[in-house]
Design an enzyme around this catalytic site. Structure first.
Site, PDB file in Angstrom:
ATOM      1  N   GLY A   1      23.435  13.832  -1.882  1.00 18.50           N
ATOM      2  CA  GLY A   1      24.661  12.920  -1.744  1.00 18.50           C
ATOM      3  C   GLY A   1      24.255  11.499  -2.230  1.00 18.50           C
ATOM      4  O   GLY A   1      23.143  11.218  -1.823  1.00 18.50           O
TER       5      GLY A   1
ATOM      6  N   ASP B   1      34.715  16.889  -7.476  1.00 16.16           N
ATOM      7  CA  ASP B   1      34.026  16.106  -8.071  1.00 16.16           C
ATOM      8  C   ASP B   1      34.128  15.909  -9.768  1.00 16.16           C
ATOM      9  O   ASP B   1      34.270  15.024 -10.307  1.00 16.16           O
ATOM     10  CB  ASP B   1      32.339  16.296  -8.018  1.00 16.16           C
ATOM     11  CG  ASP B   1      31.836  17.802  -8.304  1.00 16.16           C
ATOM     12  OD1 ASP B   1      32.875  18.694  -8.691  1.00 16.16           O
ATOM     13  OD2 ASP B   1      30.941  18.011  -7.937  1.00 16.16           O
TER      14      ASP B   1
ATOM     15  N   GLY C   1      25.207  12.758 -15.448  1.00 15.79           N
ATOM     16  CA  GLY C   1      23.929  12.773 -15.955  1.00 15.79           C
ATOM     17  C   GLY C   1      23.373  13.211 -17.201  1.00 15.79           C
ATOM     18  O   GLY C   1      22.614  12.509 -17.813  1.00 15.79           O
TER      19      GLY C   1
END
Length: 497
Positions: A20, A243, A433
């Site tokens: 996190g 998310d 990412g």
């Protein structure tokens, strides 16, 4: 750095499957600025026979991160929390956890479809919720829990998803945020509320659930205990707490002809729609209609993603690898083998994949065999062998299989989106990412026949901040904040070759 009194800061707590982070963002001369303040681990532990999240570790990580904001002189005016979907905790009347926070990759839902389909016919479930069929969906987790520990559901007074629980620990207020609730497979896709027929089929008390609250809502301030710990008070604002819902908000797409690809542990490929698509054809392709900000629908395909690469890297770095052959876990290594051991970075693996060209084997990345295998390398080899292909031997060949398989799934997803939505697409916008992997981005452009725009990297955190900034009046709309994000962070273009 501006003083806190002159500059308004916002804190985004973004928690993924392995770690996190607490990010601080602000607006400066019309540009969005972002800094990582704190990072903490998210660890699964084996508890009572199941893989479980360490919830107290997450709470401590959030508090430490917020305290770090104050230490840096970047006291936020608001805080938002996002995490993955599907997982939950149950609380009793006193606010104590009932049971454990079992992780979605736990094996407890293995084989659940055989039992569940008699109670919840999959066609009816999809027509109501529009959510893809996955064994770890909350609806199936709750069914398994009712079989294994019915006493926990009898004791439970409240159902909270992971970000809901963290919000409660900060504010003392209980909410069920809409975008995360939509991942459960229990929310009516049209009414955006819990489906009573599904709850009844599971034997769940309706008052266990709160009416979903839309992102952008202000929950309240920090409790006195939290204020004493972190050194300030702030409003807690609900972002899109799933998310992917946050990540999609950060896509700097120019128009509706762009496909969104959130590239991380999972690859979430899709588009935004004003209405859900609940057709049998959509169900057959296993597309999902997850809730988004302003009741937008994230219509997407859930693809295995970088989980396979992450797993292979961990395996190579933790198990002996010698002479082009992988030593299975538990096999003793000789001194000579240990001397040959090396550590692989993601960059190393990318380069090895390049060098393995034109090796062409591939697998179905969405096969359940790759969800949580004891050995990802062994699972890939077994799948290649079973399909009559050359079995990969070297790390480069293993990586090449993953890359070819991922982009093949992306290309199929593009064609499915065209057929299911009736739309044409001009580009793919990659965030997260995976947007840093130039090799994957170029292969994606080649396989899909569309230009790929890669960036920003911090898509989820930026989307979290975007909702807070809109709520605070820094931006007037999603379009405005997306345009600002596009100006604020580098975007790399890859054209098909």
């Amino acid at each position: 750095m501006a003083e806190t009194g002159q500059q308004r800061y916002f804190a985004a707590v973004d928690i993924g499957a392995s770690s996190g982070r607490v990010l601080v963002g602000w607006v400066e001369d019309g540009a969005v600025k972002l800094e990582e303040v704190h990072r903490f681990d998210n660890i699964q532990r084996r508890v009572n026979g199941h893989d479980c999240w360490d919830i107290e570790m997450l709470v401590e990580g959030v508090l430490a991160g917020l305290a770090a904001c104050a230490e840096r002189g970047q006291v936020p005016v608001s805080v938002g929390i996002d995490t993955w979907g599907c997982d939950f905790v149950l609380l009793d009347e006193a606010g104590q956890m009932v049971g454990d926070a079992v992780a979605y990759r736990d094996a407890r839902t293995d084989g659940i479809f055989e039992r569940a389909d008699a109670v919840l016919p999959p066609a009816d479930l999809y027509a109501a919720t529009g959510i893809q069929r996955q064994p770890f969906n909350t609806v199936y987790q709750l069914m398994t829990l009712s079989e294994e520990h019915p006493e926990q559901l009898e004791r439970a007074a409240r159902f909270l998803m992971i970000p809901d629980y963290l919000v409660w620990r900060l504010t003392g207020v209980q909410v069920n945020e809409y975008t995360n609730a939509s991942t459960t497979g229990m929310l009516d896709a049209v009414s955006c509320d819990w489906d009573p027929k599904i709850l009844d089929a599971l034997g769940l008390a309706h008052d266990l659930f709160l009416k979903p609250t839309m992102p952008g809502a202000v929950v309240g301030g920090l409790t006195p205990e939290v204020q004493a710990r972190v050194g300030f008070d702030a409003q807690v604002v609900l972002p899109a707490s799933h998310d992917t819902g946050s990540a999609y908000l950060a896509v700097p797409a120019q128009d509706e002809s762009s496909i969104f690809l959130s590239s991380g542990t999972w690859s979430l490929m899709g588009v935004e729609n004003p209405e859900p698509i609940l057709t049998p054809e959509s169900r057959a392709q296993n597309f999902t209609n997850e809730g988004g900000y302003e009741r937008r629908y994230r219509y997407l395909k859930n693809i295995m993603g970088l989980w396979m690469i992450q797993s292979v890297r961990r395996e190579l770095n933790g198990v002996e690898y010698v002479a082009g052959k992988h030593a299975e876990q538990g096999e003793a290594a000789t001194a000579a083998q240990r001397a040959e051991r090396r550590t692989y970075s993601f960059g190393d693996l990318i380069e090895l994949a390049r060098q393995a060209e034109p090796y062409e084997a591939f697998v179905d990345v969405d096969d359940a065999a790759f969800l949580s295998p004891d050995s990802m390398i062994a699972a890939i080899r077994q799948a290649c062998g079973a399909s009559g292909q050359e079995v990969p031997q070297t790390p480069g060949q293993i990586m090449r299989v993953i890359y070819r398989s991922l982009v093949g799934s992306y290309a199929a997803g593009v064609e499915q989106l065209r057929a299911l939505t009736g739309r044409t697409f001009s580009a793919i916008n990659v965030i997260g990412g995976g947007c840093q992997d130039a090799y994957l981005n170029q292969l994606t452009a080649d396989a899909c026949g569309l230009p790929v725009f890669a960036g920003p990297v911090e898509g989820t955190g930026l989307g979290n901040l975007a909702v807070q900034m809109i709520a605070a009046g820094e931006f007037a709309s999603v379009g405005e904040v997306r345009a600002a994000i596009g100006r604020s962070f580098p975007i790399q273009r890859y054209d098909p070759r």
